[in-house]
Motif scaffolding. Sequence first.
Motif, PDB file in Angstrom:
ATOM      1  N   HIS A  88      86.616  31.729 112.703  1.00  0.00           N
ATOM      2  CA  HIS A  88      86.095  31.018 112.385  1.00  0.00           C
ATOM      3  C   HIS A  88      84.942  30.291 113.292  1.00  0.00           C
ATOM      4  O   HIS A  88      84.619  28.845 112.728  1.00  0.00           O
ATOM      5  N   LEU A  89      84.214  30.152 114.307  1.00  0.00           N
ATOM      6  CA  LEU A  89      83.301  30.027 115.099  1.00  0.00           C
ATOM      7  C   LEU A  89      81.748  29.995 114.167  1.00  0.00           C
ATOM      8  O   LEU A  89      81.587  29.113 114.557  1.00  0.00           O
ATOM      9  N   GLY A  90      81.903  31.349 113.776  1.00  0.00           N
ATOM     10  CA  GLY A  90      81.069  31.413 112.790  1.00  0.00           C
ATOM     11  C   GLY A  90      80.243  30.735 111.187  1.00  0.00           C
ATOM     12  O   GLY A  90      79.673  29.583 111.986  1.00  0.00           O
ATOM     13  N   TYR A  91      81.759  30.005 110.897  1.00  0.00           N
ATOM     14  CA  TYR A  91      81.284  28.617 109.803  1.00  0.00           C
ATOM     15  C   TYR A  91      80.647  27.815 110.405  1.00  0.00           C
ATOM     16  O   TYR A  91      80.181  27.241 110.581  1.00  0.00           O
ATOM     17  N   ARG A  92      81.750  27.332 111.231  1.00  0.00           N
ATOM     18  CA  ARG A  92      81.672  26.321 112.161  1.00  0.00           C
ATOM     19  C   ARG A  92      79.973  26.107 112.698  1.00  0.00           C
ATOM     20  O   ARG A  92      79.081  25.442 112.435  1.00  0.00           O
ATOM     21  N   GLY A  93      79.056  27.062 113.222  1.00  0.00           N
ATOM     22  CA  GLY A  93      78.445  26.972 113.438  1.00  0.00           C
ATOM     23  C   GLY A  93      76.964  26.904 112.619  1.00  0.00           C
ATOM     24  O   GLY A  93      76.251  26.504 112.444  1.00  0.00           O
ATOM     25  N   TYR A  94      77.267  27.630 111.168  1.00  0.00           N
ATOM     26  CA  TYR A  94      76.429  27.549 110.163  1.00  0.00           C
ATOM     27  C   TYR A  94      76.837  26.053 109.629  1.00  0.00           C
ATOM     28  O   TYR A  94      75.361  25.596 109.003  1.00  0.00           O
ATOM     29  N   ILE A  95      77.485  25.159 109.834  1.00  0.00           N
ATOM     30  CA  ILE A  95      77.686  24.162 108.943  1.00  0.00           C
ATOM     31  C   ILE A  95      77.173  22.723 110.135  1.00  0.00           C
ATOM     32  O   ILE A  95      76.432  22.399 109.647  1.00  0.00           O
ATOM     33  N   LYS A  96      76.868  22.844 111.470  1.00  0.00           N
ATOM     34  CA  LYS A  96      76.838  22.794 111.588  1.00  0.00           C
ATOM     35  C   LYS A  96      74.819  22.632 112.249  1.00  0.00           C
ATOM     36  O   LYS A  96      74.041  21.463 112.056  1.00  0.00           O
ATOM     37  N   LEU A  97      74.548  24.486 111.322  1.00  0.00           N
ATOM     38  CA  LEU A  97      73.027  24.318 111.218  1.00  0.00           C
ATOM     39  C   LEU A  97      72.920  23.260 110.176  1.00  0.00           C
ATOM     40  O   LEU A  97      71.676  22.987 109.984  1.00  0.00           O
ATOM     41  N   ARG A  98      73.249  24.304 109.405  1.00  0.00           N
ATOM     42  CA  ARG A  98      72.519  23.807 107.476  1.00  0.00           C
ATOM     43  C   ARG A  98      72.977  22.171 107.028  1.00  0.00           C
ATOM     44  O   ARG A  98      72.355  22.194 106.758  1.00  0.00           O
ATOM     45  N   PHE A  99      74.180  21.587 107.583  1.00  0.00           N
ATOM     46  CA  PHE A  99      74.864  20.494 107.089  1.00  0.00           C
ATOM     47  C   PHE A  99      74.335  19.490 107.850  1.00  0.00           C
ATOM     48  O   PHE A  99      73.816  18.110 107.337  1.00  0.00           O
ATOM     49  N   LEU A 100      74.626  19.694 109.416  1.00  0.00           N
ATOM     50  CA  LEU A 100      73.866  18.536 110.117  1.00  0.00           C
ATOM     51  C   LEU A 100      73.193  18.607 110.963  1.00  0.00           C
ATOM     52  O   LEU A 100      72.801  17.702 112.120  1.00  0.00           O
ATOM     53  N   ARG A 101      72.217  19.623 111.049  1.00  0.00           N
ATOM     54  CA  ARG A 101      71.112  20.192 112.175  1.00  0.00           C
ATOM     55  C   ARG A 101      71.112  20.065 112.972  1.00  0.00           C
ATOM     56  O   ARG A 101      70.739  19.434 114.655  1.00  0.00           O
ATOM     57  N   GLN A 102      72.348  20.223 114.209  1.00  0.00           N
ATOM     58  CA  GLN A 102      72.839  20.160 115.034  1.00  0.00           C
ATOM     59  C   GLN A 102      72.950  21.866 115.518  1.00  0.00           C
ATOM     60  O   GLN A 102      73.221  22.290 116.251  1.00  0.00           O
TER      61      GLN A 102
END
Length: 266
Positions: free
Chosen positions: A97-111
Amino acid sequence: MKIFLKILKILFSSIFLIFILGVLYFLLLSSKEKRFSLAEHSQGTLLSQRMFENLKAQYPDYSNAYFEQSVAFNKYGSHAKGFELLNQAVDLDPELHLGYRGYIKLRFLRQFDGALMDFERLDTLTPNVVDAPWGENIDFLKGECYFGKKEYNKAIESFNLTITNEKEDWAEVQTFVYLGLCEYELGNYEKAVSEFRRALSQSEHICEANFGLAKTYEKLGELTLAKVHLDKAEKDIAYKRENEYNEYLNEIYLWEILEFKRTLGK
């Protein structure tokens, strides 16, 4: 008439009872995989959320239940609840699940820093695998993170690694667009032209590449070529890269093209 109404009442009561028994079967008696599948395919509904809660209560170490339950929250902007669930999924099974969390941080939160941390940690857990979080090459996603941080040389390294691993003809076409944008930002205009043209060699309808070429040719003083590629970008704006849930870092809009066309050469 009264007998008919009684029959209807009994019939509807029976149907309702069968429905309730069916729901109870899925909630209590069917396999967790079947219940997970039903909850997944009814994602976002009250029934789905209740089934995820039931699964977590019965199988507290079932990471997929936490992960899938988080998806609807993150898609629709309830990130506090979404990440509460997603973080639990990562704690239970980081490799999954790390990949999806990173994806969400990048694409949705700009973290960008947080996303890079997740992608780097995933890489350490899978040293012999080129990961593809949410179906996208991990080095491409890292490149987007560095691009967002304005660390263009690091972004170029990551995007080039994507091409090395996936080969020129199979790499995501936006890889070349990003390479062109990075070179443009670094002032390497001739190199930027080369990268944008690599994108267009895959498809002449990549409006992001044509818009990038227009801006680059303007910097090089080639106003006629700039106008040619602005027209192409405007014509193919319907093919632009977009997503209903988030804005891409290199996303372009028709108003930008028209504004640039209005000021070109002034």
